[in-house]
Write a protein that holds these residues in place. Structure first.
Motif, mmCIF file in Angstrom:
data_model
loop_
_atom_site.group_PDB
_atom_site.id
_atom_site.type_symbol
_atom_site.label_atom_id
_atom_site.label_comp_id
_atom_site.label_asym_id
_atom_site.label_seq_id
_atom_site.Cartn_x
_atom_site.Cartn_y
_atom_site.Cartn_z
ATOM 1 N N ARG A 7 120.297 52.447 97.076
ATOM 2 C CA ARG A 7 119.355 53.929 96.892
ATOM 3 C C ARG A 7 117.738 53.793 97.279
ATOM 4 N NH1 ARG A 7 120.811 58.688 95.225
ATOM 5 N NH2 ARG A 7 122.936 57.976 94.494
ATOM 6 N N ASP A 8 117.104 52.812 96.415
ATOM 7 C CA ASP A 8 115.760 52.542 96.824
ATOM 8 C C ASP A 8 115.352 52.298 98.294
ATOM 9 O OD1 ASP A 8 115.413 52.122 94.002
ATOM 10 O OD2 ASP A 8 115.487 50.131 93.788
ATOM 11 N N VAL A 9 116.275 51.477 98.996
ATOM 12 C CA VAL A 9 115.971 51.216 100.319
ATOM 13 C C VAL A 9 116.293 52.464 101.169
ATOM 14 C CG1 VAL A 9 116.729 49.992 102.407
ATOM 15 C CG2 VAL A 9 116.289 48.808 100.179
ATOM 16 N N ALA A 10 117.190 53.326 100.758
ATOM 17 C CA ALA A 10 117.615 54.476 101.420
ATOM 18 C C ALA A 10 116.257 55.457 101.331
ATOM 19 C CB ALA A 10 118.826 55.093 100.874
ATOM 20 N N GLU A 11 115.813 55.587 100.017
ATOM 21 C CA GLU A 11 114.457 56.690 99.929
ATOM 22 C C GLU A 11 113.635 56.009 100.994
ATOM 23 O OE1 GLU A 11 113.494 56.518 95.784
ATOM 24 O OE2 GLU A 11 115.501 57.388 95.296
ATOM 25 N N LEU A 12 113.256 54.619 101.073
ATOM 26 C CA LEU A 12 112.178 54.479 102.113
ATOM 27 C C LEU A 12 112.799 54.741 103.635
ATOM 28 C CD1 LEU A 12 111.725 50.841 100.729
ATOM 29 C CD2 LEU A 12 110.036 52.601 100.507
ATOM 30 N N LEU A 69 119.271 47.946 113.397
ATOM 31 C CA LEU A 69 118.293 48.932 113.043
ATOM 32 C C LEU A 69 117.014 48.484 112.398
ATOM 33 C CD1 LEU A 69 120.907 51.348 111.480
ATOM 34 C CD2 LEU A 69 120.372 51.293 114.165
ATOM 35 N N SER A 70 115.928 48.675 113.254
ATOM 36 C CA SER A 70 114.511 48.183 112.694
ATOM 37 C C SER A 70 113.767 49.387 112.454
ATOM 38 C CB SER A 70 113.791 47.243 113.722
ATOM 39 O OG SER A 70 114.686 46.055 113.709
ATOM 40 N N PHE A 71 113.328 49.623 111.236
ATOM 41 C CA PHE A 71 112.707 50.747 110.746
ATOM 42 C C PHE A 71 111.311 50.216 110.450
ATOM 43 C CE2 PHE A 71 116.799 51.936 110.007
ATOM 44 C CZ PHE A 71 117.083 53.395 109.982
ATOM 45 N N GLN A 72 110.228 50.903 110.848
ATOM 46 C CA GLN A 72 108.840 50.531 110.121
ATOM 47 C C GLN A 72 108.130 51.787 109.878
ATOM 48 O OE1 GLN A 72 106.613 47.963 112.711
ATOM 49 N NE2 GLN A 72 104.761 48.386 111.629
ATOM 50 N N GLY A 73 107.775 51.761 108.494
ATOM 51 C CA GLY A 73 106.761 53.072 108.239
ATOM 52 C C GLY A 73 105.347 52.643 108.163
ATOM 53 N N SER A 74 104.663 53.762 108.037
ATOM 54 C CA SER A 74 103.206 53.586 108.030
ATOM 55 C C SER A 74 102.745 53.355 106.615
ATOM 56 C CB SER A 74 102.417 54.846 108.511
ATOM 57 O OG SER A 74 102.812 56.022 107.789
ATOM 58 N N ARG A 133 124.233 43.998 106.039
ATOM 59 C CA ARG A 133 123.154 43.352 105.399
ATOM 60 C C ARG A 133 121.855 44.172 105.663
ATOM 61 N NH1 ARG A 133 122.173 37.058 106.530
ATOM 62 N NH2 ARG A 133 121.255 37.749 108.496
ATOM 63 N N ILE A 134 120.766 44.089 104.754
ATOM 64 C CA ILE A 134 119.804 44.919 104.920
ATOM 65 C C ILE A 134 118.609 43.979 104.381
ATOM 66 C CG2 ILE A 134 118.146 46.762 104.097
ATOM 67 C CD1 ILE A 134 121.079 48.305 103.240
ATOM 68 N N HIS A 135 117.509 43.875 105.128
ATOM 69 C CA HIS A 135 116.399 43.131 104.769
ATOM 70 C C HIS A 135 115.315 44.137 104.596
ATOM 71 C CE1 HIS A 135 118.531 39.605 106.973
ATOM 72 N NE2 HIS A 135 118.037 39.201 105.661
ATOM 73 N N TYR A 136 114.375 43.911 103.630
ATOM 74 C CA TYR A 136 113.291 45.010 103.349
ATOM 75 C C TYR A 136 111.875 44.214 103.082
ATOM 76 C CZ TYR A 136 114.199 44.515 98.147
ATOM 77 O OH TYR A 136 114.440 43.929 97.150
ATOM 78 N N GLY A 143 113.099 41.481 100.235
ATOM 79 C CA GLY A 143 114.399 41.206 99.521
ATOM 80 C C GLY A 143 115.546 41.439 100.499
ATOM 81 N N GLU A 144 116.593 41.086 100.191
ATOM 82 C CA GLU A 144 117.924 41.231 100.925
ATOM 83 C C GLU A 144 119.289 41.924 100.252
ATOM 84 O OE1 GLU A 144 121.154 38.212 102.954
ATOM 85 O OE2 GLU A 144 118.932 37.796 103.508
ATOM 86 N N ILE A 145 119.843 42.750 100.721
ATOM 87 C CA ILE A 145 120.930 43.603 100.143
ATOM 88 C C ILE A 145 122.083 43.182 100.962
ATOM 89 C CG2 ILE A 145 121.953 45.324 99.326
ATOM 90 C CD1 ILE A 145 119.150 46.847 98.877
ATOM 91 N N THR A 146 123.323 42.428 100.355
ATOM 92 C CA THR A 146 124.546 42.307 101.234
ATOM 93 C C THR A 146 125.451 43.312 100.542
ATOM 94 O OG1 THR A 146 124.055 39.925 101.460
ATOM 95 C CG2 THR A 146 126.136 40.599 101.831
ATOM 96 N N LEU A 147 126.190 43.787 101.654
ATOM 97 C CA LEU A 147 126.905 45.117 101.391
ATOM 98 C C LEU A 147 128.347 44.515 101.255
ATOM 99 C CD1 LEU A 147 125.097 48.163 102.861
ATOM 100 C CD2 LEU A 147 125.412 47.350 100.231
#
Length: 147
Positions: A7-12, A69-74, A133-136, A143-147
């Motif tokens: 959920r935290d990563v989704a908000e980002l 999927l690669s996301f990059q915020g400012s 798998r999500i890396h942030y 960190g890394e989240i494995t689903l």
């Protein structure tokens, strides 16, 4: 440091309109192109994208449905100085969805820029990416989240 949840990563992710979608081409090379998530990341590990069925990315996904999927915020002041923006990489599996009800469920008016006839646009299809798998990276936290 506390680890982020899905959920935290989704908000980002919801704050970052475009990502780069990476697929595997027929010749084995990695291909990437910008895609808009339209903030459609309430996130249980799925991201949704609209496309045209006759595009190269759809051909790639029919041959190999693994996707990145690669996301990059400012970050910082106008994204120029200070803390870098959040960066997220999602690895997952893509499914192609050709269902009007699903089109309606995920539609936002801004998509008319690319799909002028709305959900009735000929040749439109959806890509659902199920993350495994999500890396942030968010400032000094990573960190890394494995689903």
């Amino acid at each position: 440091m506390a680890e982020k949840t899905v959920r935290d990563v989704a908000e980002l992710m919801a704050k970052i309109d475009f990502c780069m979608m990476e697929t595997h081409s027929e010749d084995g090379r990695i291909a990437a192109r910008p895609m808009s998530s339209n903030g459609d990341v309430e996130y249980r590990g799925q991201s949704w994208f609209y496309s045209y069925e006759d595009s190269r990315k759809i051909r790639d996904l029919k041959g190999d449905n693994r996707v990145g999927l690669s996301f990059q915020g400012s970050g910082g002041m106008l994204g120029l100085v200070g803390k870098p923006g959040a960066m997220i990489h999602v690895q997952g599996v893509a499914s192609l969805i050709d269902d009007r009800a699903t089109f309606e469920e995920h539609w936002v008016p801004e998509l008319e820029y690319w799909f002028e006839d709305g959900i009735d646009t000929p040749g439109m299809i959806m890509i659902r990416v199920d993350a495994d798998r999500i890396h942030y990276w968010d400032g000094r936290e990573d960190g890394e989240i494995t689903l």
